[in-house]
Design an enzyme around this catalytic site. Structure first.
Site, PDB file in Angstrom:
ATOM      1  CG  ASP A 108      -0.093  -0.260   2.516  1.00 38.68           C
ATOM      2  OD1 ASP A 108       1.111   0.025   2.514  1.00 38.68           O
ATOM      3  OD2 ASP A 108      -0.678  -0.746   3.505  1.00 38.68           O
ATOM      4  CD  GLU A 152       0.493  -7.208   2.924  1.00 41.00           C
ATOM      5  OE1 GLU A 152       0.606  -5.977   2.830  1.00 41.00           O
ATOM      6  OE2 GLU A 152       1.126  -7.884   3.733  1.00 41.00           O
ATOM      7  CD  GLU A 179       0.231   4.192   4.862  1.00 34.91           C
ATOM      8  OE1 GLU A 179      -0.708   4.941   5.232  1.00 34.91           O
ATOM      9  OE2 GLU A 179       1.418   4.390   5.198  1.00 34.91           O
ATOM     10  CG  HIS A 234       7.678   3.449  12.223  1.00 34.66           C
ATOM     11  ND1 HIS A 234       7.805   2.131  12.559  1.00 34.66           N
ATOM     12  CD2 HIS A 234       7.388   3.476  10.907  1.00 34.66           C
ATOM     13  CE1 HIS A 234       7.616   1.400  11.493  1.00 34.66           C
ATOM     14  NE2 HIS A 234       7.342   2.180  10.466  1.00 34.66           N
ATOM     15  NE  ARG A 280       3.230  10.010   6.630  1.00 34.37           N
ATOM     16  CZ  ARG A 280       2.895   8.973   5.841  1.00 34.37           C
ATOM     17  NH1 ARG A 280       1.643   8.644   5.666  1.00 34.37           N
ATOM     18  NH2 ARG A 280       3.816   8.286   5.202  1.00 34.37           N
ATOM     19  CG  HIS A 290      11.332   4.840  11.854  1.00 36.85           C
ATOM     20  ND1 HIS A 290      11.487   6.030  11.190  1.00 36.85           N
ATOM     21  CD2 HIS A 290      11.163   3.900  10.901  1.00 36.85           C
ATOM     22  CE1 HIS A 290      11.402   5.818   9.884  1.00 36.85           C
ATOM     23  NE2 HIS A 290      11.207   4.524   9.680  1.00 36.85           N
TER      24      HIS A 290
HETATM   25  N1  UDP Z   1      11.362  -4.567  11.337  1.00 36.17           N
HETATM   26  C1  UDP Z   1      12.726  -4.804  11.377  1.00 36.17           C
HETATM   27  N2  UDP Z   1      13.490  -4.113  12.258  1.00 36.17           N
HETATM   28  C2  UDP Z   1      12.978  -3.218  13.142  1.00 36.17           C
HETATM   29  C3  UDP Z   1      11.570  -2.978  13.101  1.00 36.17           C
HETATM   30  C4  UDP Z   1      10.794  -3.664  12.180  1.00 36.17           C
HETATM   31  O1  UDP Z   1      13.227  -5.653  10.631  1.00 36.17           O
HETATM   32  O2  UDP Z   1      13.748  -2.629  13.924  1.00 36.17           O
HETATM   33  C5  UDP Z   1      10.557  -5.292  10.329  1.00 36.17           C
HETATM   34  C6  UDP Z   1       9.438  -6.138  10.900  1.00 36.17           C
HETATM   35  O3  UDP Z   1       9.848  -7.467  10.984  1.00 36.17           O
HETATM   36  C7  UDP Z   1       8.286  -5.980   9.950  1.00 36.17           C
HETATM   37  C8  UDP Z   1       8.646  -4.781   9.099  1.00 36.17           C
HETATM   38  O4  UDP Z   1       9.924  -4.351   9.500  1.00 36.17           O
HETATM   39  O5  UDP Z   1       8.063  -7.074   9.099  1.00 36.17           O
HETATM   40  C9  UDP Z   1       7.591  -3.755   9.359  1.00 36.17           C
HETATM   41  O6  UDP Z   1       7.924  -2.596   8.847  1.00 36.17           O
HETATM   42  P1  UDP Z   1       7.087  -1.300   9.154  1.00 36.17           P
HETATM   43  O7  UDP Z   1       6.512  -1.382  10.516  1.00 36.17           O
HETATM   44  O8  UDP Z   1       8.008  -0.209   8.814  1.00 36.17           O
HETATM   45  O9  UDP Z   1       5.973  -1.301   8.046  1.00 36.17           O
HETATM   46  P2  UDP Z   1       4.507  -1.859   7.965  1.00 36.17           P
HETATM   47  O10 UDP Z   1       4.585  -3.342   8.109  1.00 36.17           O
HETATM   48  O11 UDP Z   1       3.689  -1.193   9.026  1.00 36.17           O
HETATM   49  O12 UDP Z   1       4.049  -1.468   6.590  1.00 36.17           O
END
Ligand code: UDP
Length: 378
Positions: free
Chosen positions: A104, A126, A140, A217, A219, A250
């Protein structure tokens, strides 16, 4: 039937964020196991390079093109418009038979829209997630709805996602229920890796405590809401010295500032730099409780059978809640405080998760998606 570019189908895969790398890597690797059928073109949008490139290396991905789109203080609309113009040139030059986008992000939307304009079929990995509120998460939720309208092939992680797509008029023969490739990546990471020395030391230092892993983290959490939530967690840590928090923070300054402010002087709070995927998965696998606003973590918690409090108003992943592994906190910081206390005193949630089945699949999504791509293109 032969394809348009000689002997192999040219599959252009677009990624720009951590979750895109995590979820597209199993597909790229499965494509690359079939060089007789597929040629891969791996493209990164080049945002947040410091975070992204360690992931690209860890997942052993080859980058063929880096669009270098990152600009300081970028907004989704700038990312989207610059990505469209860079991708239009790239697609014209590379002439892919299929473009794959995931999830997204604004880059994924740009990738799908550009494919549509240039009459190149788009596959959406997805597909079919919906929060039900077009403004939340922003942008998103609208990005994923628009990608559904633009894509030709829809790889739904779950039956619920497929049902959503059907209800929006997507034809049955364009939908494949594949599982979520995050499960493939997680299983691979646990099998292939050991924690790094620094993470091993961290885990040893907290081994006699209940490990609380926090990430936040997004928004929509920025501002007072994020600070208040983190303050409630800090209060909880002050009350319970047998709990140790690890929070990979982050690099966004808004998040850094809120975390420093909330956890100042809290001795059982460990604020650390973001971890690479291997270390993060090892950390989660040792957790007593996870508290997070992340999307991917909502899939990782049931995969690891770990309890998760979701720091969001709504979730586009109701399967995580239905599986029993996740509970939605909602917008109230007070609710977070009471849920933390309740979990601490009841202490049975982890036990209940031992027998759950994973709604996000069994780790074969990469293979399933590649099999489907082959039959779609033929
Ligand atoms: N993640 C990571 N290291 C960290 C924090 C998160 O590898 O310090 C990984 C986590 O395993 C997950 C992904 O990053 O699969 C999630 O990313 P994020 O939260 O940025 O994005 P979202 O999934 O919300 O789109």
């Amino acid at each position: 039937m032969n394809n348009t570019n000689g002997n192999t189908y040219r599959i252009l895969t677009l990624f720009g964020t951590r979750p895109e790398v995590i979820k597209l890597a199993p597909i790229i690797h499965a494509l690359e196991k079939r060089p007789d059928v597929f040629a891969t073109i791996n493209v990164t949008s080049g945002q947040h390079k410091d975070i992204l490139y360690p992931f690209i290396q860890q997942f052993r991905l080859r980058v063929d093109e880096d669009l270098a789109l990152h600009q300081p203080h970028q907004k989704p609309i700038n990312v989207c418009s610059r990505a469209i113009s860079a991708l239009a040139d790239l697609y014209e030059r590379m002439k892919p038979d299929l473009v794959l986008v995931q999830g997204d992000t604004s880059t994924a939307l740009a990738g799908a829209l550009t494919g549509f304009y240039l009459k190149i079929p788009v596959g959406h990995v997805e597909a079919g997630l919906r929060s039900g509120d077009k403004d939340n998460p922003f942008p998103e939720e609208m990005n994923r709805r628009l990608i559904t309208r633009l894509a030709r092939y829809h790889f739904a992680a779950t039956g619920t996602n497929a049902a959503t797509l059907r209800s929006e008029g997507v034809a049955e023969e364009q939908i494949v229920i594949s599982g979520n490739p995050v499960v493939d990546s997680l299983q691979w990471a646990l099998k292939e890796s050991r924690p790094s020395d620094s993470t091993k030391t961290l885990l040893q230092n907290v081994s006699d405590k209940k490990l609380l892993v926090v990430t936040s983290h997004r928004r929509e959490s920025f501002g007072d809401l994020m600070l208040e939530r983190l303050r409630r967690i800090a209060d909880f840590l002050r009350r319970h010295e047998d709990v140790a928090m690890v929070f990979p923070v982050h690099p966004n300054p808004v998040v850094q500032e809120a975390a420093q402010q909330a956890f100042q002087g809290v001795t059982n709070a460990n604020l650390i730099a973001p971890l690479d995927y291997f270390d993060f998965i090892h950390l989660l696998s040792q957790a007593w409780l996870i508290v997070s606003d992340s999307g991917g973590v909502q899939e990782e918690a049931p995969t690891l059978k770990k309890p998760l409090l979701i720091l969001r108003e709504n979730t586009e992943r109701p399967e995580a809640v239905e599986s029993g592994a996740a509970r939605l906190v909602g917008p109230s910081p007070q609710k977070l405080a009471s849920m933390l206390e309740e979990l601490y005193s009841s202490g049975t949630w982890s036990e209940e998760l031992k027998s759950i089945s994973n709604p996000f699949g069994s780790g074969d999504a990469g293979k399933n998606i590649v099999t489907a791509i082959e039959s779609f293109l033929r």
